[in-house]
Write an enzyme that holds these catalytic residues in place. Structure first.
Site, PDB file in Angstrom:
ATOM      1  CG  ASP A 116     -17.724 104.266  42.592  1.00 27.92           C
ATOM      2  OD1 ASP A 116     -16.693 104.940  42.380  1.00 27.92           O
ATOM      3  OD2 ASP A 116     -18.377 103.707  41.695  1.00 27.92           O
ATOM      4  CG  ASP A 191     -21.666 107.235  45.086  1.00 25.76           C
ATOM      5  OD1 ASP A 191     -22.557 106.989  45.932  1.00 25.76           O
ATOM      6  OD2 ASP A 191     -21.671 106.791  43.922  1.00 25.76           O
ATOM      7  CG  HIS A 240     -18.252 108.843  41.029  1.00 25.56           C
ATOM      8  ND1 HIS A 240     -18.360 107.585  40.526  1.00 25.56           N
ATOM      9  CD2 HIS A 240     -19.107 108.901  42.086  1.00 25.56           C
ATOM     10  CE1 HIS A 240     -19.238 106.898  41.237  1.00 25.56           C
ATOM     11  NE2 HIS A 240     -19.717 107.682  42.192  1.00 25.56           N
ATOM     12  CG  ASP A 242     -12.911 109.176  40.299  1.00 25.72           C
ATOM     13  OD1 ASP A 242     -13.982 109.388  39.702  1.00 25.72           O
ATOM     14  OD2 ASP A 242     -12.653 108.097  40.874  1.00 25.72           O
ATOM     15  CB  CYS A 341     -13.348 103.910  39.386  1.00 21.79           C
ATOM     16  SG  CYS A 341     -13.663 105.468  38.594  1.00 21.79           S
TER      17      CYS A 341
HETATM   18  O1  DAV Z   1     -16.870 111.214  33.060  1.00 21.82           O
HETATM   19  O2  DAV Z   1     -18.367 109.691  33.289  1.00 21.82           O
HETATM   20  C1  DAV Z   1     -16.529 109.101  35.577  1.00 21.82           C
HETATM   21  C2  DAV Z   1     -16.161 108.988  37.016  1.00 21.82           C
HETATM   22  C3  DAV Z   1     -16.089 107.575  37.449  1.00 21.82           C
HETATM   23  N1  DAV Z   1     -15.817 107.426  38.855  1.00 21.82           N
HETATM   24  C4  DAV Z   1     -17.509 110.429  33.768  1.00 21.82           C
HETATM   25  C5  DAV Z   1     -17.213 110.362  35.249  1.00 21.82           C
END
Ligand code: DAV
Length: 360
Positions: A116, A191, A240, A242, A341
């Protein structure tokens, strides 16, 4: 520290999410605390976390669960080392300590999720301007590593320090319709995990932590070699990318079937829809959705680290011709991420190139 020899040039070198992995940072949850609440977190969080963060911000993560998560991180690091990958870890940090600016005060969060905070683009480590106040000093636990890479010839680029005043959080998010964004364009914020790397191209999503000003800063800072493409996604809670679009190999994109919007950049790519996550509704998830199942780490174009209990995904990836390395990671899930992550790939073989359609 003047100039770079040909050998030093490779100390930091990572252009994609799939080239053979040689060196990686693995995060640590030791010393982690619940985030200090701020309104802009609301649109991104599981429902119960609003109350939990308001009540428990700055207090330690639940000890037993966090210890189990730390063991999983250590186990993951060991699996990578066994495969000949160099693994480095952050320095210890006490995230309960408070800090502030003339405008605000906060405690920290954790050192668990370097993805992040930092992004490696080619030979350079970029330090991001994060919009969660509690995360402002998170990078400090990684600073020794960054300085060491720099001394050995790696590139180091830090985004302008954001003020994170209330004005930034005066976005246009509307809770009733779940439209708009929690952060305004007052100053650049992003991020790193809102970006994904595809050689000379990067994709990025606008999110509740990444604004247009931040995307434009990144575009100009990276210079003419790299192209930054903002991609639309169907995710009112976006924070995010990912667990939304994860490239596994050239031409193979793992997508979240609820969030992915077909994109001409991937016209010639095989689109693999991730099966539904295996995680049940009772597992504590303070930050993320169960779609963390998709948050895998490619060790090379054929080999992927996947959570041991994500059987539907393990089966699907195996069917698609990948070799899966199953690793226990569910306790880490609870604190905000999975394998992608919790890592930062500092060195992968490969020197960039063009993989997306219509960009050359
Ligand atoms: O689906 O909560 C998670 C991404 C974490 N970097 C989610 C996104």
């Amino acid at each position: 520290m003047s100039g770079r020899s040909e050998e030093e040039f490779y100390v930091v070198n990572s252009y994609t999410e799939w080239d053979p992995l040689e060196e990686v940072v693995v995060g640590s949850l030791a010393g982690g605390v619940f985030p200090t609440w701020q309104e802009s977190m609301g649109p991104t969080l599981p429902h119960d976390s609003v109350r939990i963060f308001k009540e428990r911000g700055g207090t330690p993560l639940p000890a037993e669960h966090a210890a189990a998560a730390e063991e999983e991180l250590d186990g993951f690091a060991a699996v990578l080392r066994e495969r000949g990958i160099t693994v480095v870890r952050p320095e210890p940090a006490d995230h309960a300590r408070t800090f502030g600016t003339p405008q605000w005060q906060s405690a920290g969060n954790s050192s668990g999720m370097p993805r992040d905070l930092l992004i490696v683009v080619g030979d350079t480590i970029v330090e991001t301007p994060m919009s969660w106040r509690c995360r402002k000093h998170e990078v400090d636990a990684f600073r020794g590593l960054i300085k060491s890479y720099f001394r050995r010839g790696g590139g180091w680029l830090a985004a302008p320090q954001p003020e994170l005043k209330d004005t930034l959080f005066d976005g246009d998010f509307d809770a009733a319709t779940e439209t708009g964004w929690a952060v305004s364009d007052f100053e650049p914020v992003f991020d790193a995990a809102d970006f994904m790397r595809f050689g000379d191209d990067l994709i990025v999503q606008r999110s509740h932590v990444t604004n247009e000003f931040g995307i434009e800063w990144m575009r100009r800072a990276l210079g003419s070699r790299f192209r930054v493409h903002e991609v639309p996604v169907n995710d009112p809670h976006a924070m995010h990318i990912d667990a939304t679009m994860v490239p596994l190999a050239p031409g193979k994109l793992l997508v979240n079937p609820d969030r992915y919007i077909p994109n001409p950049l991937f016209r010639d790519w095989e689109i693999l829809e991730a099966p539904k996550p295996a995680l049940g509704p009772d597992w504590p998830m303070y930050f993320c959705s169960p779609w963390l199942s998709m948050n895998v780490l490619s060790l090379d174009e054929k080999t992927i680290v996947v959570e041991r209990q994500e059987q539907p995904l393990l089966d699907a990836l195996t069917d698609w011709g990948f070799t899966c390395v199953p690793v226990d990671f569910r306790h880490v899930y609870s604190f905000g991420g999975s394998f992608h992550c919790a890592t930062l790939d500092v060195r992968r073989r490969g020197r960039g190139g063009t993989y997306l359609n219509g960009t050359a």
